[in-house]
Design an enzyme around this catalytic site. Structure first.
Site, PDB file in Angstrom:
ATOM      1  N   ASP A  28      -9.393   2.772 -25.256  1.00  0.00           N
ATOM      2  CA  ASP A  28      -9.774   2.626 -23.852  1.00  0.00           C
ATOM      3  C   ASP A  28      -9.791   3.939 -23.089  1.00  0.00           C
ATOM      4  O   ASP A  28      -8.965   4.797 -23.343  1.00  0.00           O
ATOM      5  CB  ASP A  28      -8.694   1.830 -23.105  1.00  0.00           C
ATOM      6  CG  ASP A  28      -8.859   0.370 -23.275  1.00  0.00           C
ATOM      7  OD1 ASP A  28      -9.941  -0.036 -23.653  1.00  0.00           O
ATOM      8  OD2 ASP A  28      -7.872  -0.329 -23.015  1.00  0.00           O
TER       9      ASP A  28
ATOM     10  N   PRO B 258       0.806  -1.225   0.000  1.00  0.00           N
ATOM     11  CA  PRO B 258       0.000   0.000   0.000  1.00  0.00           C
ATOM     12  C   PRO B 258       0.839   1.275   0.000  1.00  0.00           C
ATOM     13  O   PRO B 258       0.345   2.332  -0.364  1.00  0.00           O
ATOM     14  CB  PRO B 258      -0.815  -0.095   1.305  1.00  0.00           C
ATOM     15  CG  PRO B 258      -0.634  -1.472   1.819  1.00  0.00           C
ATOM     16  CD  PRO B 258       0.591  -2.044   1.202  1.00  0.00           C
TER      17      PRO B 258
ATOM     18  N   ARG C 171      -3.318  -7.416 -21.516  1.00  0.00           N
ATOM     19  CA  ARG C 171      -4.188  -6.886 -22.575  1.00  0.00           C
ATOM     20  C   ARG C 171      -3.490  -5.840 -23.437  1.00  0.00           C
ATOM     21  O   ARG C 171      -3.974  -5.497 -24.503  1.00  0.00           O
ATOM     22  CB  ARG C 171      -5.504  -6.359 -21.991  1.00  0.00           C
ATOM     23  CG  ARG C 171      -5.376  -5.168 -21.109  1.00  0.00           C
ATOM     24  CD  ARG C 171      -6.667  -4.899 -20.392  1.00  0.00           C
ATOM     25  NE  ARG C 171      -7.753  -4.538 -21.302  1.00  0.00           N
ATOM     26  CZ  ARG C 171      -7.801  -3.416 -22.007  1.00  0.00           C
ATOM     27  NH1 ARG C 171      -6.839  -2.535 -21.917  1.00  0.00           N
ATOM     28  NH2 ARG C 171      -8.825  -3.167 -22.800  1.00  0.00           N
TER      29      ARG C 171
ATOM     30  N   GLU D 203       2.303  -8.340   8.402  1.00  0.00           N
ATOM     31  CA  GLU D 203       2.529  -6.948   8.756  1.00  0.00           C
ATOM     32  C   GLU D 203       3.420  -6.212   7.749  1.00  0.00           C
ATOM     33  O   GLU D 203       3.241  -5.049   7.486  1.00  0.00           O
ATOM     34  CB  GLU D 203       3.187  -6.908  10.150  1.00  0.00           C
ATOM     35  CG  GLU D 203       3.027  -5.603  10.883  1.00  0.00           C
ATOM     36  CD  GLU D 203       1.560  -5.239  11.095  1.00  0.00           C
ATOM     37  OE1 GLU D 203       1.304  -4.046  11.202  1.00  0.00           O
ATOM     38  OE2 GLU D 203       0.692  -6.144  11.161  1.00  0.00           O
TER      39      GLU D 203
HETATM   40  N1  ADE Z   1      -1.178  -4.962  -0.402  1.00  0.00           N
HETATM   41  C1  ADE Z   1      -2.144  -4.609   0.479  1.00  0.00           C
HETATM   42  N2  ADE Z   1      -2.861  -3.577   0.024  1.00  0.00           N
HETATM   43  C2  ADE Z   1      -2.321  -3.246  -1.207  1.00  0.00           C
HETATM   44  C3  ADE Z   1      -2.617  -2.264  -2.169  1.00  0.00           C
HETATM   45  N3  ADE Z   1      -3.595  -1.370  -2.021  1.00  0.00           N
HETATM   46  N4  ADE Z   1      -1.865  -2.230  -3.288  1.00  0.00           N
HETATM   47  C4  ADE Z   1      -0.863  -3.115  -3.455  1.00  0.00           C
HETATM   48  N5  ADE Z   1      -0.527  -4.064  -2.580  1.00  0.00           N
HETATM   49  C5  ADE Z   1      -1.254  -4.132  -1.448  1.00  0.00           C
END
Ligand code: ADE
Length: 248
Positions: A173, A93, A158, A120
């Site tokens: 697209d 994230p 794709r 974690e």
């Molecule tokens: N792992 C957990 N959440 C994620 C996200 N939003 N993007 C990429 N990998 C992740």
């Protein structure tokens, strides 16, 4: 294009990599996949891939050895020279936000390795000494990197030449053009008193193209005005935007 996926849950990929456009791209040999369980590289008899964090605190951290060993074995098996090292993409994230621009960049690579983590986090040495790209698919947290890897892989496959039946569709697209797509209609021309715009039935090619561009602009203005700020507008586009604003 060769794509390697490191995961503790290889079974999650079975359906996705074997179906639809991705499955066909594999059959056409446009792309090949290796899905590797990095627990196989744990190097200890319990297959331990994570451990408690130094300094204390909750959660488990993915250990460096299994992931380093798995990546090294995949690149060595490929006989890749140091100069031709593949990009190693870590899903997390905190990574760079994925978008069509990054998709187009990664789609040109010959070999990519995706690392899907859980728990974690990752030992920091994985980020600093193994990974070339940290990527997030959006500002929300998932339980692991598998679904993000699938999302990215789908968008890359794709874009491979020959992967889509109709080559034009990747070009027009949403996002590839910088605008959202115009509305589409098909038969019947009238359904429950809902009719298709006359212009699309007119057979007048030039008018139809103009209508499509105008509706793309309208949709982008309504839903994603930020995309227009990044775009160089032609004279025609500016005129159409004026028309749209007068219609409000
Ligand atoms: N792992 C957990 N959440 C994620 C996200 N939003 N993007 C990429 N990998 C992740």
């Amino acid at each position: 294009m060769k794509i390697d996926i490191l995961t503790l849950f290889p079974e999650m990929f079975t359906g996705v990599l074997g179906s639809s456009i991705i499955g066909k791209a594999v059959q056409k040999e446009l792309v090949s996949f290796r899905v590797v369980n990095f627990r196989d590289y744990a190097g200890n008899k319990h297959g331990q891939v994570d451990d408690t964090p130094y300094g204390g605190g909750g959660g488990m951290v993915l250990k460096p050895e299994p992931i380093f060993h798995a990546v090294e074995s995949l690149t060595e098996a490929n006989g890749e020279a140091a100069a031709a090292k593949p990009r190693v993409v870590l899903l997390c994230p905190q990574g760079k936000r994925y978008d069509q621009r990054l998709a187009e960049e990664l789609a040109k690579e010959e070999h990519l390795i995706f690392i899907c983590g859980h728990y974690e986090g990752y030992d920091e040495r994985i980020r600093t000494h193994l990974v070339t790209d940290e990527v997030s698919i959006g500002d929300y947290v998932l339980t692991g990197g598998e679904l993000p890897a699938m999302v990215i892989i789908d968008s890359l496959v794709r874009l491979q030449k020959g992967a889509l039946g109709n080559e034009q569709s990747a070009v027009t697209d949403s996002y590839s053009t910088g605008l959202l797509e115009y509305p589409h209609y098909t038969r019947p021309a009238s359904f429950r008193d809902l009719s298709v715009p006359d212009i699309l039935l007119s057979g007048h090619h030039e008018n139809i193209e103009r209508w499509r561009l105008k509706e793309s602009l309208r949709r982008t203005l309504e839903r994603r005005p930020d995309l227009l700020e990044r775009q160089e507008l032609t004279k025609e586009m500016k005129k159409l935007i004026e028309e749209i604003q007068q219609e409000l």
